[in-house]
Design a protein around this motif. Sequence first.
Motif, PDB file in Angstrom:
ATOM      1  N   PRO A  66      86.251  35.706  32.743  1.00 35.63           N
ATOM      2  CA  PRO A  66      85.325  35.745  33.896  1.00 35.63           C
ATOM      3  C   PRO A  66      84.882  34.362  34.336  1.00 35.63           C
ATOM      4  N   PHE A  67      84.760  33.430  33.400  1.00 35.02           N
ATOM      5  CA  PHE A  67      84.342  32.084  33.776  1.00 35.02           C
ATOM      6  C   PHE A  67      85.441  31.375  34.567  1.00 35.02           C
ATOM      7  N   ALA A  68      86.673  31.589  34.167  1.00 35.34           N
ATOM      8  CA  ALA A  68      87.790  31.007  34.911  1.00 35.34           C
ATOM      9  C   ALA A  68      87.869  31.591  36.314  1.00 35.34           C
ATOM     10  N   LEU A  69      87.549  32.870  36.427  1.00 29.02           N
ATOM     11  CA  LEU A  69      87.557  33.505  37.744  1.00 29.02           C
ATOM     12  C   LEU A  69      86.465  32.918  38.633  1.00 29.02           C
ATOM     13  N   LEU A  70      85.270  32.712  38.059  1.00 28.61           N
ATOM     14  CA  LEU A  70      84.170  32.154  38.847  1.00 28.61           C
ATOM     15  C   LEU A  70      84.460  30.729  39.292  1.00 28.61           C
TER      16      LEU A  70
END
Length: 292
Positions: free
Chosen positions: A5-9
Amino acid sequence: MSSDPFALLLAPFDYQFMTRGILVGTLIGAVCGWLSCYVVLKGWSLLGDALSHAVVPGIAIAYTLGLPFAPAAFISALMAVGGIGLIKGQSALKSDAAIGVVFSAFLALGLVLISLNPGGVQLTTILFGNLLGIGDSETIQLIIISLVCIVALSLRWKDLMLYCFDEGHARVMGLNTVWLNVLLLSMLSLMTVGALQAVGALLVVAMLITPGACAWLLTDRFGHMLWLAPLIGAACAFTGSWSSYFMDSSVGGTIVLLQTLCFLVILVLAPRHGLLAQRRRSASAGADEEAS
């Protein structure tokens, strides 16, 4: 697509044009928010709208001649301000009528110039902005514009506050109100040019009004407005630019919608000037009258 999720954000920052657009947009949003405090206090909302249309001829001429757009747009805005002042000084028209005549004429002139040279600049770019499409030269121009306004506001913020709050009192205090008027108009013209690149001529007035209006509802102290409005402007510009990547939406439209959403929430929930607070005070006053 990554499951992290952090990479997506952080995905928007994988692209240089997105990173540049987000950071420049955030800077413009913060400076416009700071300036909006004075625009709201002075009651120059309509003038800000007029300047957003008045820069169109300058931009059209700049792109036609291959010149930097910022100086040309700034000169065009100053000419519009001069025209408004001339009409007000030489006729019995009120300021709103003079502003309406001048900004309509400048916008019409800009549209004619664009139609004469349709390959020079896209009309949609002027009307809706193109924050993610700015190049290195435009980025430098926008940073310089922002820094100039930051320095001017930092040096003269108290004088400008007094001038906007009570021009007559500022004159009695020995301040040069003519110079302060020119300074504020110049900064308003500069940031109109800067915000135009971010959200376009149709929405630029929102960046110069909405953050200050939000801060006005949240506090009675102008000193607090001076940090609340830039914070709101920067946060909305950053979040709007970032979220437009996932929504595949207009950057300028997303930024302004976020600012409007913030305004509506604050309008309802502001602790002192919000609608709910006013309703509670009215109910309390009614109860006190019944008790007495």
